[in-house]
Enzyme design. Sequence first.
Site, PDB file in Angstrom:
ATOM      1  CG  ASP A 167      34.136  46.879  25.550  1.00  0.00           C
ATOM      2  OD1 ASP A 167      34.379  48.031  25.205  1.00  0.00           O
ATOM      3  OD2 ASP A 167      34.244  46.461  26.719  1.00  0.00           O
TER       4      ASP A 167
ATOM      5  CE  LYS B 230      39.609  50.960  26.574  1.00  0.00           C
ATOM      6  NZ  LYS B 230      38.555  50.789  27.550  1.00  0.00           N
TER       7      LYS B 230
ATOM      8  CG  MET C  85      43.025  40.717  31.104  1.00  0.00           C
ATOM      9  SD  MET C  85      42.821  42.400  31.669  1.00  0.00           S
ATOM     10  CE  MET C  85      42.407  42.134  33.387  1.00  0.00           C
TER      11      MET C  85
HETATM   12  N1  SAH Z   1      34.652  41.564  32.173  1.00  0.00           N
HETATM   13  C1  SAH Z   1      35.208  40.399  31.544  1.00  0.00           C
HETATM   14  C2  SAH Z   1      36.714  40.330  31.673  1.00  0.00           C
HETATM   15  C3  SAH Z   1      37.429  41.504  31.006  1.00  0.00           C
HETATM   16  S1  SAH Z   1      39.177  41.360  31.067  1.00  0.00           S
HETATM   17  C4  SAH Z   1      34.550  39.154  32.151  1.00  0.00           C
HETATM   18  O1  SAH Z   1      33.869  39.220  33.172  1.00  0.00           O
HETATM   19  O2  SAH Z   1      34.694  38.076  31.546  1.00  0.00           O
HETATM   20  C5  SAH Z   1      39.507  40.516  29.558  1.00  0.00           C
HETATM   21  C6  SAH Z   1      39.940  39.104  29.865  1.00  0.00           C
HETATM   22  O3  SAH Z   1      38.801  38.278  30.068  1.00  0.00           O
HETATM   23  C7  SAH Z   1      40.689  38.428  28.747  1.00  0.00           C
HETATM   24  O4  SAH Z   1      42.057  38.786  28.740  1.00  0.00           O
HETATM   25  C8  SAH Z   1      40.504  36.970  29.099  1.00  0.00           C
HETATM   26  O5  SAH Z   1      41.344  36.598  30.177  1.00  0.00           O
HETATM   27  C9  SAH Z   1      39.080  36.973  29.620  1.00  0.00           C
HETATM   28  N2  SAH Z   1      38.103  36.639  28.565  1.00  0.00           N
HETATM   29  C10 SAH Z   1      37.125  37.424  28.103  1.00  0.00           C
HETATM   30  N3  SAH Z   1      36.396  36.786  27.166  1.00  0.00           N
HETATM   31  C11 SAH Z   1      36.931  35.541  27.052  1.00  0.00           C
HETATM   32  C12 SAH Z   1      36.624  34.397  26.282  1.00  0.00           C
HETATM   33  N4  SAH Z   1      35.597  34.385  25.408  1.00  0.00           N
HETATM   34  N5  SAH Z   1      37.389  33.289  26.430  1.00  0.00           N
HETATM   35  C13 SAH Z   1      38.407  33.270  27.306  1.00  0.00           C
HETATM   36  N6  SAH Z   1      38.746  34.324  28.065  1.00  0.00           N
HETATM   37  C14 SAH Z   1      38.020  35.447  27.951  1.00  0.00           C
END
Ligand code: SAH
Length: 326
Positions: free
Chosen positions: A120, A142, A257
């Site tokens: 991803d 994506k 998100m």
């Molecule tokens: N599975 C992932 C979340 C996927 S949804 C998890 O457990 O972290 C994607 C969202 O995750 C983004 O829109 C943001 O809100 C958050 N996110 C993912 N990586 C991030 C990062 N490095 N810093 C801040 N927010 C993050």
Amino acid sequence: MSRVLVVGGGLRAAAAVSAHLAQGHTVTVVAEELVATLEDLADRGLVSWHARALVLDDVLESDVVVRLPDGQGTPAAEPTGVPRPQPGEVVLVGAGPGDPDLMTVGGQRALAQADVVVTDRLVPLAALDAVRADALVIDVAKVPGGRSTPQETINDLLVEHALAGRRVVRLKGGDPFVFGRGGEEALACAAAGVPVRVLPGVTSSVSAPALAGIPVTHRGTTQGFTVVSGHVPPGHPDCTVDWKALASTGTTLVVLMGVRTLPAIAEALVQGGLDPRTPAAVVADAGLPSQRRVDGTVATIADVVAESGIGAPAVTVVGHVVDVLS
Ligand code: SAH
């Protein structure tokens, strides 16, 4: 800080770029074409990108020159190593928020053993260094508003390679089951008779606040935290989150998100009865060299974010834990 020149636009180049960025180096990429992940870094101004017609000066001025293949690597014609049962398997690996140090040992081991890696955008690309040179690495990033791979295609890829006897790692940002669609992938594999294993990851919902100095719980301040998606705003026909109820849980609220929808979310919380002075913070790019945190109250945070120019990926935290370590 060094100037690094990376020659190649494939995923391995992306891995090298991420590793060098994480060390604070300035990176220039030279390639005719970039995989979506690298294109995204270039669009965000984190690397500069040139087509192959490169002037010698750029090479001479670089401290380090790294040359990597374009494209996605070559799949082993036959799976190598010890004979494996048919079919292979799919391992859903949570890769953490972005810092390769936050991947699990099991996740790294699975990556090193994989014949195929399906990855991803929000994964620590530097972790791809562990992937075998003969493994196939497929980028299904994506990119918002850019290239994207339908979930159906991703499911089919996982099943197809596993049915061919390969060990497939599905590398996902954070934890695979926290807004990661890991459940859908597990169901697709199960329906095709493909064994699935899950290696949970460090989710951004807890680690992004932590990396920015915010504990999601704190004795005497809050007895819990609630994680919700802000993908669709309050009041939207697809929204199933009860924002009014969330306003009175007394728990820390963590929104994923939810950068675009932050004004509507903050308003719904205040309308729902949350004290407008409740502290709020947004943490973007957690675990990456570009990590940023901005602070406000639930009443001001949307404006603070708009003025600061920070954007996704970001996590919003609402509650008194925001101030507890400051
Ligand atoms: N599975 C992932 C979340 C996927 S949804 C998890 O457990 O972290 C994607 C969202 O995750 C983004 O829109 C943001 O809100 C958050 N996110 C993912 N990586 C991030 C990062 N490095 N810093 C801040 N927010 C993050």
